[in-house]
Design a protein around this motif. Structure first.
Motif, mmCIF file in Angstrom:
data_model
loop_
_atom_site.group_PDB
_atom_site.id
_atom_site.type_symbol
_atom_site.label_atom_id
_atom_site.label_comp_id
_atom_site.label_asym_id
_atom_site.label_seq_id
_atom_site.Cartn_x
_atom_site.Cartn_y
_atom_site.Cartn_z
ATOM 1 N N LYS A 148 40.713 53.065 8.455
ATOM 2 C CA LYS A 148 41.405 53.463 6.807
ATOM 3 C C LYS A 148 42.786 53.171 7.037
ATOM 4 N N LEU A 149 43.499 53.847 8.581
ATOM 5 C CA LEU A 149 44.649 53.574 9.268
ATOM 6 C C LEU A 149 45.528 52.339 9.448
ATOM 7 N N ALA A 150 44.866 51.230 9.951
ATOM 8 C CA ALA A 150 45.348 49.853 10.142
ATOM 9 C C ALA A 150 45.791 49.143 8.921
ATOM 10 N N GLY A 151 44.932 49.670 7.962
ATOM 11 C CA GLY A 151 45.349 49.382 6.291
ATOM 12 C C GLY A 151 45.552 49.915 5.426
ATOM 13 N N ILE A 152 47.242 50.790 6.152
ATOM 14 C CA ILE A 152 48.065 51.412 5.130
ATOM 15 C C ILE A 152 49.258 50.388 5.127
ATOM 16 N N ALA A 153 49.941 50.124 4.525
ATOM 17 C CA ALA A 153 51.025 49.448 4.689
ATOM 18 C C ALA A 153 52.340 49.562 5.174
ATOM 19 N N GLU A 154 52.840 47.887 5.392
ATOM 20 C CA GLU A 154 54.184 48.229 6.556
ATOM 21 C C GLU A 154 55.540 48.894 6.184
ATOM 22 N N GLY A 155 55.068 49.603 4.816
ATOM 23 C CA GLY A 155 56.387 50.114 4.020
ATOM 24 C C GLY A 155 55.893 51.838 5.149
ATOM 25 N N SER A 156 55.040 51.762 4.855
ATOM 26 C CA SER A 156 54.739 53.132 4.900
ATOM 27 C C SER A 156 54.148 53.539 6.740
ATOM 28 N N ARG A 157 54.115 52.168 7.567
ATOM 29 C CA ARG A 157 54.242 53.024 8.501
ATOM 30 C C ARG A 157 55.607 53.391 9.216
ATOM 31 N N LYS A 158 56.664 52.719 8.253
ATOM 32 C CA LYS A 158 57.658 51.967 9.307
ATOM 33 C C LYS A 158 58.098 53.755 9.239
ATOM 34 N N LYS A 159 57.855 54.669 7.897
ATOM 35 C CA LYS A 159 58.326 55.464 6.679
ATOM 36 C C LYS A 159 57.664 56.744 8.159
ATOM 37 N N LEU A 160 56.665 56.460 8.893
ATOM 38 C CA LEU A 160 56.284 57.299 9.343
ATOM 39 C C LEU A 160 56.762 57.608 10.984
ATOM 40 N N GLN A 161 56.809 55.770 11.438
ATOM 41 C CA GLN A 161 57.346 55.772 12.590
ATOM 42 C C GLN A 161 59.415 56.789 12.313
ATOM 43 N N THR A 162 59.256 56.230 10.925
ATOM 44 C CA THR A 162 60.722 57.506 11.490
ATOM 45 C C THR A 162 61.201 58.609 11.195
ATOM 46 N N ASN A 163 60.558 59.172 10.415
ATOM 47 C CA ASN A 163 59.897 60.851 10.144
ATOM 48 C C ASN A 163 59.354 61.125 11.255
ATOM 49 N N LEU A 164 58.983 60.944 11.613
ATOM 50 C CA LEU A 164 58.100 61.230 12.894
ATOM 51 C C LEU A 164 59.400 61.057 14.000
ATOM 52 N N PHE A 165 60.054 60.287 14.122
ATOM 53 C CA PHE A 165 62.066 60.448 15.201
ATOM 54 C C PHE A 165 62.772 60.981 14.787
ATOM 55 N N ARG A 166 62.898 61.455 12.693
ATOM 56 C CA ARG A 166 63.857 61.903 12.581
ATOM 57 C C ARG A 166 63.191 63.957 13.069
ATOM 58 N N MET A 167 62.247 64.018 12.839
ATOM 59 C CA MET A 167 61.352 65.656 13.278
ATOM 60 C C MET A 167 61.551 65.795 15.044
ATOM 61 N N LEU A 168 61.697 64.809 15.890
ATOM 62 C CA LEU A 168 61.628 64.854 17.070
ATOM 63 C C LEU A 168 63.202 65.228 17.538
ATOM 64 N N VAL A 169 64.206 64.355 17.069
ATOM 65 C CA VAL A 169 65.300 65.062 16.831
ATOM 66 C C VAL A 169 65.867 66.138 16.207
ATOM 67 N N SER A 170 64.980 66.851 15.192
ATOM 68 C CA SER A 170 65.582 67.716 14.477
ATOM 69 C C SER A 170 64.831 69.102 14.795
ATOM 70 N N SER A 171 64.487 68.947 15.402
ATOM 71 C CA SER A 171 63.371 70.399 16.275
ATOM 72 C C SER A 171 63.659 70.224 17.790
ATOM 73 N N GLY A 172 65.067 69.090 18.167
ATOM 74 C CA GLY A 172 65.471 69.623 19.280
ATOM 75 C C GLY A 172 64.633 69.085 20.453
ATOM 76 N N ILE A 173 63.157 68.494 20.359
ATOM 77 C CA ILE A 173 62.312 68.073 21.821
ATOM 78 C C ILE A 173 63.303 66.465 21.867
ATOM 79 N N THR A 174 63.917 65.878 21.368
ATOM 80 C CA THR A 174 64.898 64.784 21.450
ATOM 81 C C THR A 174 66.558 64.890 20.816
ATOM 82 N N ASP A 175 66.574 64.165 22.071
ATOM 83 C CA ASP A 175 68.369 63.621 20.777
ATOM 84 C C ASP A 175 68.599 62.771 20.253
#
Length: 211
Positions: A148-175
């Motif tokens: 089912k993970l392979a079948g989610i919409a491209e837009g949702s996949r992009k949001k997942l990547q964007t928010n994950l990277f935002r989390m990494l910055v906000s939590s201090g794990i990355t700059d």
């Protein structure tokens, strides 16, 4: 016909083996701290929810959005222990962000496994830049295991990547340039995680600490 927004949201948030509320929200620092403080004051999540919605304490324009963000922050932090909740409510900003990341990793297998399988491995190899290619490789690997993970919409996949990277910055794990930071995990956060034994401190792939 294409999928409606609500269909995409439901699809992206409910995939066998994973839940993806992070497609709709990133770290939620202010919201999470506020809810922790209110909970410690009232010791009743129903009272907390009523106060948040009635007085719009999250300062969000629409009622629908208020409820969505409240639900996302609540379902993350409600699983925290009393000690973790105290740190979230009253700790330093760095400690608060680390506890939120801890809660996120408890709730989201996808995020926890990214931290352990991608970020921690990068530190071991002395590779300190996190890229979209890293995310795509990780995602595609998981998609092979979860149909089912392979079948989610491209837009949702992009949001997942964007928010994950935002989390990494906000939590201090990355700059802000997605380079792993010289992160020093708070001693009491690290001790808490070890004592509780739910997750490993390696969810913080620190260049300094080496885990």
């Amino acid at each position: 016909m294409g999928k409606t927004t609500s269909q995409v949201n439901r699809q992206s948030q409910e995939v066998k083996g994973y839940t993806f509320g992070i497609t709709a929200a990133a770290l939620l620092y202010r919201d999470s701290v506020l809810l922790a403080q209110l909970y410690l004051e009232h010791r009743d999540w129903n009272v907390v929810k009523d106060a948040v919605i009635k007085d719009n304490l999250l300062q969000i324009r629409t009622l629908v959005a208020q409820k969505r963000i409240y639900s996302e922050a609540y379902t993350r932090i409600k699983q925290l222990s009393e000690e973790a909740m105290e740190i979230l409510a009253n700790g330093t900003r760095e400690e608060q962000c680390q506890i939120i990341w801890y809660a996120i990793c408890m709730k989201y297998d996808f995020v926890r496994e990214f931290a352990l399988e991608v970020l921690a491995e990068k530190v071991k190899r002395h590779e300190f830049e996190v890229t979209i290619s890293d995310f795509n490789l990780y995602y595609n690997t998981k998609a092979e295991l979860h149909e089912k993970l392979a079948g989610i919409a491209e837009g949702s996949r992009k949001k997942l990547q964007t928010n994950l990277f935002r989390m990494l910055v906000s939590s201090g794990i990355t700059d802000s340039e997605m380079k792993l930071r010289l992160l020093i995990v708070s001693p009491r956060v690290r001790e808490l995680i070890i004592k509780e034994g739910v997750l490993t401190p390696a969810i913080f792939p620190s260049v300094v600490m080496g885990y």
